[in-house]
Structure formats: structure tokens, C-alpha cells
Design a protein around this motif. Sequence first.
Motif, PDB file in Angstrom:
ATOM      1  N   PRO A  74     -10.061  -4.280   2.457  1.00 16.31           N
ATOM      2  CA  PRO A  74      -9.094  -3.698   1.514  1.00 16.31           C
ATOM      3  C   PRO A  74      -8.472  -2.415   2.059  1.00 16.31           C
ATOM      4  CG  PRO A  74     -11.152  -4.271   0.413  1.00 16.31           C
ATOM      5  CD  PRO A  74     -11.410  -4.391   1.879  1.00 16.31           C
ATOM      6  N   MET A  75      -7.163  -2.286   1.861  1.00 16.09           N
ATOM      7  CA  MET A  75      -6.505  -1.010   2.097  1.00 16.09           C
ATOM      8  C   MET A  75      -6.762  -0.124   0.878  1.00 16.09           C
ATOM      9  SD  MET A  75      -2.950  -2.115   3.940  1.00 16.09           S
ATOM     10  CE  MET A  75      -2.948  -2.832   5.578  1.00 16.09           C
ATOM     11  N   GLU A  76      -6.255   1.093   0.893  1.00 13.78           N
ATOM     12  CA  GLU A  76      -6.620   2.063  -0.137  1.00 13.78           C
ATOM     13  C   GLU A  76      -6.281   1.615  -1.555  1.00 13.78           C
ATOM     14  OE1 GLU A  76      -5.094   2.689   2.668  1.00 13.78           O
ATOM     15  OE2 GLU A  76      -5.766   4.553   3.617  1.00 13.78           O
ATOM     16  N   PHE A  77      -5.070   1.020  -1.735  1.00 14.18           N
ATOM     17  CA  PHE A  77      -4.638   0.681  -3.093  1.00 14.18           C
ATOM     18  C   PHE A  77      -4.155  -0.762  -3.237  1.00 14.18           C
ATOM     19  CE2 PHE A  77      -4.034   5.235  -2.463  1.00 14.18           C
ATOM     20  CZ  PHE A  77      -4.792   5.737  -3.509  1.00 14.18           C
ATOM     21  N   ALA A  78      -3.641  -1.321  -2.176  1.00 18.52           N
ATOM     22  CA  ALA A  78      -3.119  -2.689  -2.244  1.00 18.52           C
ATOM     23  C   ALA A  78      -3.099  -3.294  -0.846  1.00 18.52           C
ATOM     24  CB  ALA A  78      -1.709  -2.682  -2.838  1.00 18.52           C
ATOM     25  N   GLY A  79      -3.298  -4.605  -0.786  1.00 19.62           N
ATOM     26  CA  GLY A  79      -3.230  -5.281   0.496  1.00 19.62           C
ATOM     27  C   GLY A  79      -4.532  -5.226   1.277  1.00 19.62           C
ATOM     28  N   SER A 116       6.148  16.036   7.171  1.00 18.97           N
ATOM     29  CA  SER A 116       7.150  15.051   6.739  1.00 18.97           C
ATOM     30  C   SER A 116       7.110  13.768   7.550  1.00 18.97           C
ATOM     31  CB  SER A 116       8.551  15.670   6.818  1.00 18.97           C
ATOM     32  OG  SER A 116       8.839  16.071   8.152  1.00 18.97           O
ATOM     33  N   TYR A 117       6.580  13.826   8.762  1.00 20.79           N
ATOM     34  CA  TYR A 117       6.573  12.631   9.614  1.00 20.79           C
ATOM     35  C   TYR A 117       5.515  11.614   9.201  1.00 20.79           C
ATOM     36  CZ  TYR A 117       2.709  15.134  11.876  1.00 20.79           C
ATOM     37  OH  TYR A 117       1.540  15.808  12.121  1.00 20.79           O
ATOM     38  N   LEU A 118       4.620  11.982   8.294  1.00 19.72           N
ATOM     39  CA  LEU A 118       3.580  11.068   7.855  1.00 19.72           C
ATOM     40  C   LEU A 118       4.134  10.020   6.902  1.00 19.72           C
ATOM     41  CD1 LEU A 118       0.626  13.543   7.124  1.00 19.72           C
ATOM     42  CD2 LEU A 118       1.005  12.182   9.183  1.00 19.72           C
ATOM     43  N   SER A 119       3.566   8.828   6.937  1.00 19.22           N
ATOM     44  CA  SER A 119       3.919   7.809   5.948  1.00 19.22           C
ATOM     45  C   SER A 119       3.319   8.214   4.606  1.00 19.22           C
ATOM     46  CB  SER A 119       3.371   6.442   6.370  1.00 19.22           C
ATOM     47  OG  SER A 119       1.945   6.445   6.307  1.00 19.22           O
ATOM     48  N   ASP A 120       3.687   7.522   3.543  1.00 16.11           N
ATOM     49  CA  ASP A 120       3.193   7.891   2.219  1.00 16.11           C
ATOM     50  C   ASP A 120       1.671   7.748   2.114  1.00 16.11           C
ATOM     51  OD1 ASP A 120       5.636   8.667   1.078  1.00 16.11           O
ATOM     52  OD2 ASP A 120       6.165   6.589   0.664  1.00 16.11           O
ATOM     53  N   ILE A 121       1.121   6.683   2.686  1.00 13.23           N
ATOM     54  CA  ILE A 121      -0.340   6.527   2.604  1.00 13.23           C
ATOM     55  C   ILE A 121      -1.029   7.558   3.487  1.00 13.23           C
ATOM     56  CG2 ILE A 121      -0.596   4.809   4.450  1.00 13.23           C
ATOM     57  CD1 ILE A 121      -2.497   4.988   1.076  1.00 13.23           C
ATOM     58  N   GLU A 122      -0.423   7.933   4.590  1.00 15.60           N
ATOM     59  CA  GLU A 122      -0.983   9.000   5.430  1.00 15.60           C
ATOM     60  C   GLU A 122      -0.944  10.332   4.687  1.00 15.60           C
ATOM     61  OE1 GLU A 122       0.005   7.360   9.946  1.00 15.60           O
ATOM     62  OE2 GLU A 122       1.519   8.514   8.858  1.00 15.60           O
ATOM     63  N   LYS A 123       0.097  10.538   3.887  1.00 13.57           N
ATOM     64  CA  LYS A 123       0.174  11.758   3.076  1.00 13.57           C
ATOM     65  C   LYS A 123      -0.938  11.785   2.030  1.00 13.57           C
ATOM     66  CE  LYS A 123       5.172  12.436   3.599  1.00 13.57           C
ATOM     67  NZ  LYS A 123       6.494  12.368   2.933  1.00 13.57           N
ATOM     68  N   ASN A 132       0.830  -1.205   0.000  1.00 20.65           N
ATOM     69  CA  ASN A 132       0.000   0.000   0.000  1.00 20.65           C
ATOM     70  C   ASN A 132       0.864   1.255   0.000  1.00 20.65           C
ATOM     71  OD1 ASN A 132      -2.725   0.882  -0.083  1.00 20.65           O
ATOM     72  ND2 ASN A 132      -2.635   1.453   2.077  1.00 20.65           N
ATOM     73  N   GLU A 133       1.960   1.207   0.762  1.00 18.40           N
ATOM     74  CA  GLU A 133       2.896   2.339   0.804  1.00 18.40           C
ATOM     75  C   GLU A 133       3.546   2.567  -0.560  1.00 18.40           C
ATOM     76  OE1 GLU A 133       4.247   4.615   3.324  1.00 18.40           O
ATOM     77  OE2 GLU A 133       2.247   4.161   4.042  1.00 18.40           O
ATOM     78  N   GLU A 134       3.926   1.480  -1.214  1.00 22.97           N
ATOM     79  CA  GLU A 134       4.566   1.597  -2.527  1.00 22.97           C
ATOM     80  C   GLU A 134       3.606   2.208  -3.544  1.00 22.97           C
ATOM     81  OE1 GLU A 134       5.792  -2.372  -3.360  1.00 22.97           O
ATOM     82  OE2 GLU A 134       7.522  -2.296  -1.995  1.00 22.97           O
ATOM     83  N   ALA A 135       2.349   1.804  -3.484  1.00 24.46           N
ATOM     84  CA  ALA A 135       1.345   2.375  -4.389  1.00 24.46           C
ATOM     85  C   ALA A 135       1.131   3.853  -4.088  1.00 24.46           C
ATOM     86  CB  ALA A 135       0.034   1.607  -4.253  1.00 24.46           C
ATOM     87  N   ALA A 136       1.079   4.200  -2.803  1.00 20.20           N
ATOM     88  CA  ALA A 136       0.860   5.590  -2.407  1.00 20.20           C
ATOM     89  C   ALA A 136       2.013   6.481  -2.870  1.00 20.20           C
ATOM     90  CB  ALA A 136       0.709   5.674  -0.886  1.00 20.20           C
ATOM     91  N   ARG A 137       3.221   5.951  -2.839  1.00 19.54           N
ATOM     92  CA  ARG A 137       4.403   6.727  -3.239  1.00 19.54           C
ATOM     93  C   ARG A 137       4.294   7.152  -4.706  1.00 19.54           C
ATOM     94  NH1 ARG A 137       8.138   3.057  -1.635  1.00 19.54           N
ATOM     95  NH2 ARG A 137       7.495   3.596   0.481  1.00 19.54           N
ATOM     96  N   GLU A 138       3.800   6.271  -5.540  1.00 17.68           N
ATOM     97  CA  GLU A 138       3.622   6.595  -6.961  1.00 17.68           C
ATOM     98  C   GLU A 138       2.511   7.621  -7.153  1.00 17.68           C
ATOM     99  OE1 GLU A 138       3.052   3.177  -9.397  1.00 17.68           O
ATOM    100  OE2 GLU A 138       4.681   2.043  -8.470  1.00 17.68           O
ATOM    101  N   ILE A 139       1.458   7.479  -6.369  1.00 20.37           N
ATOM    102  CA  ILE A 139       0.290   8.347  -6.511  1.00 20.37           C
ATOM    103  C   ILE A 139       0.607   9.778  -6.099  1.00 20.37           C
ATOM    104  CG2 ILE A 139      -2.037   8.771  -5.560  1.00 20.37           C
ATOM    105  CD1 ILE A 139      -2.086   5.560  -5.437  1.00 20.37           C
ATOM    106  N   LEU A 140       1.442   9.936  -5.097  1.00 19.30           N
ATOM    107  CA  LEU A 140       1.782  11.280  -4.613  1.00 19.30           C
ATOM    108  C   LEU A 140       2.382  12.148  -5.713  1.00 19.30           C
ATOM    109  CD1 LEU A 140       3.277  10.448  -1.085  1.00 19.30           C
ATOM    110  CD2 LEU A 140       1.240  11.825  -1.554  1.00 19.30           C
ATOM    111  N   ASN A 181     -14.204   1.010  -0.751  1.00 19.62           N
ATOM    112  CA  ASN A 181     -14.728   0.357   0.456  1.00 19.62           C
ATOM    113  C   ASN A 181     -13.717   0.297   1.603  1.00 19.62           C
ATOM    114  OD1 ASN A 181     -13.198  -1.563  -0.894  1.00 19.62           O
ATOM    115  ND2 ASN A 181     -14.621  -3.237  -0.555  1.00 19.62           N
ATOM    116  N   SER A 182     -12.495   0.736   1.351  1.00 16.49           N
ATOM    117  CA  SER A 182     -11.534   0.875   2.456  1.00 16.49           C
ATOM    118  C   SER A 182     -11.965   1.984   3.416  1.00 16.49           C
ATOM    119  CB  SER A 182     -10.137   1.198   1.913  1.00 16.49           C
ATOM    120  OG  SER A 182     -10.106   2.506   1.328  1.00 16.49           O
ATOM    121  N   GLU A 183     -12.882   2.836   2.971  1.00 10.71           N
ATOM    122  CA  GLU A 183     -13.199   4.048   3.728  1.00 10.71           C
ATOM    123  C   GLU A 183     -14.069   3.820   4.957  1.00 10.71           C
ATOM    124  OE1 GLU A 183     -12.833   7.358   0.169  1.00 10.71           O
ATOM    125  OE2 GLU A 183     -14.828   6.721   0.796  1.00 10.71           O
TER     126      GLU A 183
END
Length: 270
Positions: free
Chosen positions: A191-196, A54-61, A34-42, A93-95
Motif C-alpha cells: 500500500p502507498m500512503e493513502f491510495a494505490g 516547491s520541487y517536491l511532489s504532493d506526497i513528498e510534501k 496517491n498524489e490526489e489524496a495528498a493534495r487534499e491532505i496538505l 503499513n506503507s511505512e
Amino acid sequence: MITFDDIKDVFNKTNDDTLSTIYTERQMKSIQLNEEAAREILIEFPCETMSVPSYLSDIEKVNYLMSMYLNSGNPKVIKTVWEVLLKHHYQVNSELLKTMQRTDFYFNDDINLITYSNLVYGAISIKNINDITQNNVNFNTSYGDLKLFPLDRTYGMGKIDATKRRGFCHNLTSDILSVNKDLYGAYYYIPMEFAGFMEHSVLLDLKHHLVLDFANNIVMSLDIWQKYYNKPTILIKGDEFSELSKRCNDELGIYLTTCTLDNVRRIRKR
């Protein structure tokens, strides 16, 4: 249905510590994907991410920016965000689980009403907030009307320290299930937001069509929960779980949880 013989067979070949390690690794893998997917989306979001803490993870961002953009009132920006999310197969539906967690923070006075409202409108499945009080929230969503209530106040229970319940869904569900024979323990892959997937346990009150999430201190209608998350991988009634739990403890020396049952299910399925 997982039987005692299924559990015994699995534990003849492995142990609780190994299963716990496998579970943790599976959850960490989902978080990583999920983090890897979020990194691309950002990279594709319509402004510099330098404005995000800056302290947020990529999915938190991503969630932070979704809240900021969808509350902006700028149709062009909102349209761009929707296009980016859909392009990357955002799991709407992750929401629900996120909204339940955010509502718990609001009910628990960890966040104020303005912050809570901004977070709620950062979920694309939520169309409108119909009502907000400290005793219930009522939304119109793309899945239907959603009403969330604080579980402790709804049932006249004493307040449970949030640090002792958040993140302990499997243990809480199992402990309460073992002494409530008419409730059902249910295990979901959410489901998480994008993967996993996030593996989550709740109690179901089928007589009153309710979902009881003790970890997040939320009670809600089973009907709309099922629209978001469909069927669980494990569904077991309290009286059956209590008998199975006692036998596992007496004969195998293990503390049975809904997570144990799902781990056994996964191994038996291979």
C-alpha cells in the motif's frame, strides 16, 4: 501457481511490450491516486506549506511535513497530524518499505545520521530507535522489533552501484532467483500512503526466515515483514522458476520475471 501453459496462453494473445505498458500504466495510476489524496491532505495540515521545498511532489510534501511535525515535540501539533492522517485513512503499513529505502540511503552514505533519524521518526509506526550503526539499525515499532541490515555487507558481497539496483526489484529478484534454487521469489502489492499500491519483488529465505531486498540492499526478518505485508500474490521457488524461465526463453523467446508471472496471474484471473 502459474504454469508454462498459462504463460503460453497469455502470450498467444499479447506480448511483453504490451504487458510492460499495462504494468507501467497501473503503477502511474496508483501514483496519481496517491498524489490526489495528498493534495487534499496538505490543506488540512497545521501550517502553511510554503515552507516546504516547491520541487517536491504532493506526497513528498506530506512525508516532509510528517517528519517535521512528528519531530517537533509539540503534543498539540502531533495530535493534529495524527487526526488528519487517520481521517484520510493513512496506510501505516506503507511505512516499512519507506523505512527500508531510507535505511538504504543511510547505509549508502547518501544521507547523514541526523537526517536519517528525523525521517525514521516521521513514521508513526516506529516508536523508538534502539540502535543505529553502519551495519544494522534496530527499531521498536507498533508491529514489533524491526532490525534492518545492509545485504551486501551481511553476505560479504561486493557493493552494488545504487543506480543499478534501486527501482529494478523485479529484474534483480528474478535474475538471482534463477540461480538460487532454494530461495523463493515473492511479489507484493504494498500500500502507498493513502491510495494505490507499489508492486515490489523480494527474495524469501524460508530456511532462515529472512527477506532479501536486493533493490534496496536490505535484509530483515520475515516474521515482521509478514506482519506489515501478509502474503504475496506470487510465491515461487528458485528451482521451479529456473526451469520455467528456461522454457519461456527457449520456446517463447521471453525474459521471465516475477512481474511477468503476476501479469499472467492478473489476466488469467479475469
